[in-house]
Design a protein around this motif. Structure first.
Motif: not given
Length: 264
Positions: A160-185
């Motif tokens: 769900g997290n992946a499709m939210r961003w892959l299928l919309t093309g929307d941008t997201f911030d670092a806090a969201e990147a950390l929440r979903i585990g894309l970044v570690q710090e």
């Protein structure tokens, strides 16, 4: 394929760490064909050289990358896609069946679009400046992500997290990147490189053959399943136990002194 001469990627050896820097800040480090080739060559150098234990990918300027320079790369797309890897290189996104044998840490800032996210997914640890903006925007350009996001993002952050961003093309911030585990710090702006370098140097201080074996085992499990990884655990342990680094590690444990590993 001839190797490029335009200085789109800058490399520097920092001990056992290879710094790999995007160097097209005037274009927000958008990746043209020369940058893609030189990045592939840097990954090849990291993989081949036994003195290099960890890669650190970063970017000069205010932005990590604005993604692909379609004006330059688009005309080079053929019926089989994009041929961008010179003979001595390794595809940095590792979507052609060849995997890098050594870990990569990433430091990102500013804009991190498309291939930047996919490079994070193909790497091992990512540190982001707090104002970084991410986006997998290919669907807004009429194409699909071809650097591994469709494969790795659902596995890394959930369907769900992946499709939210892959299928919309929307941008997201670092806090969201950390929440979903894309970044570690997430770190204050301007400090991402130093934090990533500290992590890279911490990894480089460990026994390099053991680091590479650990990475290989985890990748085998992801690519081929638990049973394939389980079958290799004991043989890998036996190989590592016979190395000089294993003796150095045991001596360090017994003497309570820091280990200086040799990679053999």
């Amino acid at each position: 394929m001839t190797e490029p001469t335009v200085n789109r990627i800058v490399t520097e050896r920092r001990g056992h760490v290879l710094l790999i820097g995007f160097n097209r800040p005037e274009k927000r480090n958008a990746a043209d064909f020369a940058l893609l080739q030189q990045l592939s060559l840097a990954y090849g150098e990291l993989d081949r050289d036994p003195q290099l234990r960890v890669g650190l990918v970063h970017a000069l300027g205010d932005h990590f990358t604005a993604g692909l320079d379609l004006a330059d790369v688009g005309p080079r797309l053929g019926p089989d896609g994009l041929d961008m890897v010179p003979d001595s290189g390794i595809n940095p996104w590792q979507v052609d069946g060849t995997s890098l044998s050594k870990p990569v840490v990433m430091a990102v800032q500013g804009t991190c679009l498309t291939l930047g996210i996919e490079l994070i997914l193909a790497s091992d640890i990512a540190v982001a400046a707090e104002s970084t903006v991410f986006g997998q925007i290919e669907v807004s350009r009429g194409i699909l992500p071809f650097g591994g996001a469709t494969i790795r993002l659902p596995r890394a952050i959930g369907w769900g997290n992946a499709m939210r961003w892959l299928l919309t093309g929307d941008t997201f911030d670092a806090a969201e990147a950390l929440r979903i585990g894309l970044v570690q710090e997430i770190v204050p702006d301007g400090t991402q490189f130093e934090h990533a370098l500290a992590l890279a140097e911490r990894i480089a201080a460990q026994a390099p053959l053991a680091v590479q074996a650990t990475l290989a085992s985890a990748r085998t499990a992801v690519r081929h399943g638990d049973a394939a990884a389980e079958a290799e655990l004991q043989p890998a342990l036996a190989r590592l136990a016979a190395t000089k680094d294993a003796r150095i590690g045991m001596e360090s444990f017994l003497s309570r002194t820091p280990a200086v590993f040799e990679g053999r």
